[in-house]
Write a protein that holds these residues in place. Structure first.
Motif, short mmCIF file in Angstrom:
data_model
loop_
_atom_site.label_atom_id
_atom_site.label_comp_id
_atom_site.label_asym_id
_atom_site.label_seq_id
_atom_site.Cartn_x
_atom_site.Cartn_y
_atom_site.Cartn_z
N PHE A 56 41.97 10.93 -20.62
CA PHE A 56 40.99 9.85 -20.74
C PHE A 56 39.71 10.39 -21.38
N PRO A 57 39.17 9.68 -22.37
CA PRO A 57 38.01 10.20 -23.12
C PRO A 57 36.67 9.94 -22.41
N PHE A 58 36.44 10.61 -21.30
CA PHE A 58 35.15 10.48 -20.60
C PHE A 58 34.03 11.00 -21.48
N THR A 59 32.89 10.35 -21.44
CA THR A 59 31.78 10.75 -22.29
C THR A 59 31.03 11.95 -21.73
N SER A 60 31.21 12.28 -20.45
CA SER A 60 30.55 13.45 -19.87
C SER A 60 31.23 13.81 -18.57
N ASP A 61 30.86 14.96 -18.03
CA ASP A 61 31.40 15.37 -16.73
C ASP A 61 30.96 14.44 -15.61
N THR A 62 29.80 13.79 -15.79
CA THR A 62 29.32 12.83 -14.79
C THR A 62 30.31 11.68 -14.66
N GLU A 63 30.77 11.16 -15.80
CA GLU A 63 31.72 10.05 -15.78
C GLU A 63 33.02 10.48 -15.09
N LEU A 64 33.47 11.69 -15.39
CA LEU A 64 34.68 12.21 -14.75
C LEU A 64 34.48 12.33 -13.24
N ILE A 89 33.81 0.74 -14.99
CA ILE A 89 34.58 1.44 -16.02
C ILE A 89 34.34 0.71 -17.33
N GLU A 90 33.68 1.37 -18.27
CA GLU A 90 33.25 0.70 -19.50
C GLU A 90 33.60 1.52 -20.73
N ALA A 91 33.59 0.85 -21.88
CA ALA A 91 33.90 1.49 -23.16
C ALA A 91 33.24 0.68 -24.27
N THR A 96 40.55 1.23 -25.12
CA THR A 96 40.14 2.62 -24.84
C THR A 96 40.80 3.17 -23.58
N GLY A 97 41.27 2.28 -22.70
CA GLY A 97 41.96 2.74 -21.50
C GLY A 97 41.28 2.39 -20.19
N ASP A 206 34.94 6.78 -24.26
CA ASP A 206 34.69 6.57 -25.68
C ASP A 206 35.64 7.48 -26.47
N ALA A 207 36.66 6.87 -27.09
CA ALA A 207 37.64 7.64 -27.85
C ALA A 207 37.11 8.08 -29.21
N LYS A 208 36.01 7.47 -29.66
CA LYS A 208 35.36 7.81 -30.94
C LYS A 208 36.30 7.64 -32.14
N VAL A 209 37.14 6.62 -32.07
CA VAL A 209 37.99 6.24 -33.20
C VAL A 209 37.92 4.73 -33.35
#
Length: 270
Positions: A56-64, A89-91, A96-97, A206-209
């Motif tokens: 899963f494309p978490f944007t930071s360790d905080t999100e994880l 849970i947002e994107a 994005t999943g 955020d998958a950044k695609v």
């Protein structure tokens, strides 16, 4: 699940400390050590952080960290004396999943994806939907695909309460319901009022695609099926991480979140 003082029950039957009845229904959770070793902790972290959540494309360790907190929530809910916040849970775009992540985080504790409700169009509808959902005493309560600006006095009240009172639909009778669920929501770039934002912890992907739904080369092709097939190991991993904290004397977390102090101390400590 754990009782209020950190008592863990793995034996079928009634458990007074956690006020639960354990019916295994074929679930065979491996033994959890009273004092997990570093090897146990590393294996538990690997199962949750890398095997379950690694794609899963978490944007930071905080999100994880917030995602792991959501997974652990039902196992320690009896140790949290107050309310729990909304896990958003947002994107930035669909595909994005978000819903997939919500499913795999709820499968370990319940064995199935969370039941969902949609947002209300006005306060009266919000109130009715919250009441109808809480009557079922859900482990998770998920508001799926939020599209409007999240601004509801009824939801704000429910998120900071330990009990909810409302009129039963079609009857001149009030009902009082305990609020013990873990709150979730999914949305694309949600807008929240200040009142809602302070009741929310963010899990941003955020998958950044341009077309995130076309991604491949995942660790597990069908992560829902993998989570179902490895549920016993995932439950063991969650219980091991919590038991390691209990064995260490249950030191409280360092961070404070207004109105969610007990939740922050327990989850932050773990």
């Amino acid at each position: 699940v754990f009782g209020r003082q950190g008592e863990l029950n793995l034996e079928p039957g009634y458990h007074p400390a956690s006020r639960t009845y354990y019916w295994s229904n074929g679930l065979d959770v491996p033994p959890v050590s009273e004092k997990p070793s570093q090897k146990d902790i590393e294996r538990a972290c690997n199962l949750i952080v890398y095997e379950l959540l690694g794609d899963f494309p978490f944007t930071s360790d905080t999100e994880l960290s917030h995602a792991v907190a959501l997974l652990l929530g039902p196992f320690v809910r009896e140790m949290v004396t107050g309310p729990t916040p909304l896990h958003m849970i947002e994107a930035p775009s669909p595909g994005t999943g978000k819903s997939l992540l919500a499913d795999v985080l709820t499968i370990p504790s319940t064995g199935r994806p969370a039941a969902t409700m949609t947002e209300g169009r006005d306060e009266d509808e919000w109130r009715k939907r919250i009441t109808a959902s809480l009557i079922a005493a859900p482990t998770f309560l998920m508001i799926d695909n939020v599209r409007r600006k999240l601004d509801s006095a009824a939801l704000s009240a429910a998120l900071t309460s330990t009990s909810w009172q409302d009129r039963i639909l079609g009857r001149s009778e009030l009902t009082k319901l305990p609020v013990r669920c873990i709150w979730m929501a999914t949305a694309n770039n949600p807008a929240l009022t200040t009142e809602m934002a302070r009741r929310t912890v963010r899990i941003r992907l955020d998958a950044k695609v341009a077309r995130p739904w076309q991604r491949n080369n995942f660790r597990h092709k069908d992560i829902r099926s993998w989570a179902q097939g490895n549920r016993e190991a995932l439950v063991w991993a969650a219980l091991t991480l919590i038991q390691a904290w209990v064995a260490d004397g249950m030191p409280p977390g360092d961070y404070v979140l207004g109105q969610y102090e007990s939740w922050a101390q327990v989850i932050g400590g773990i």
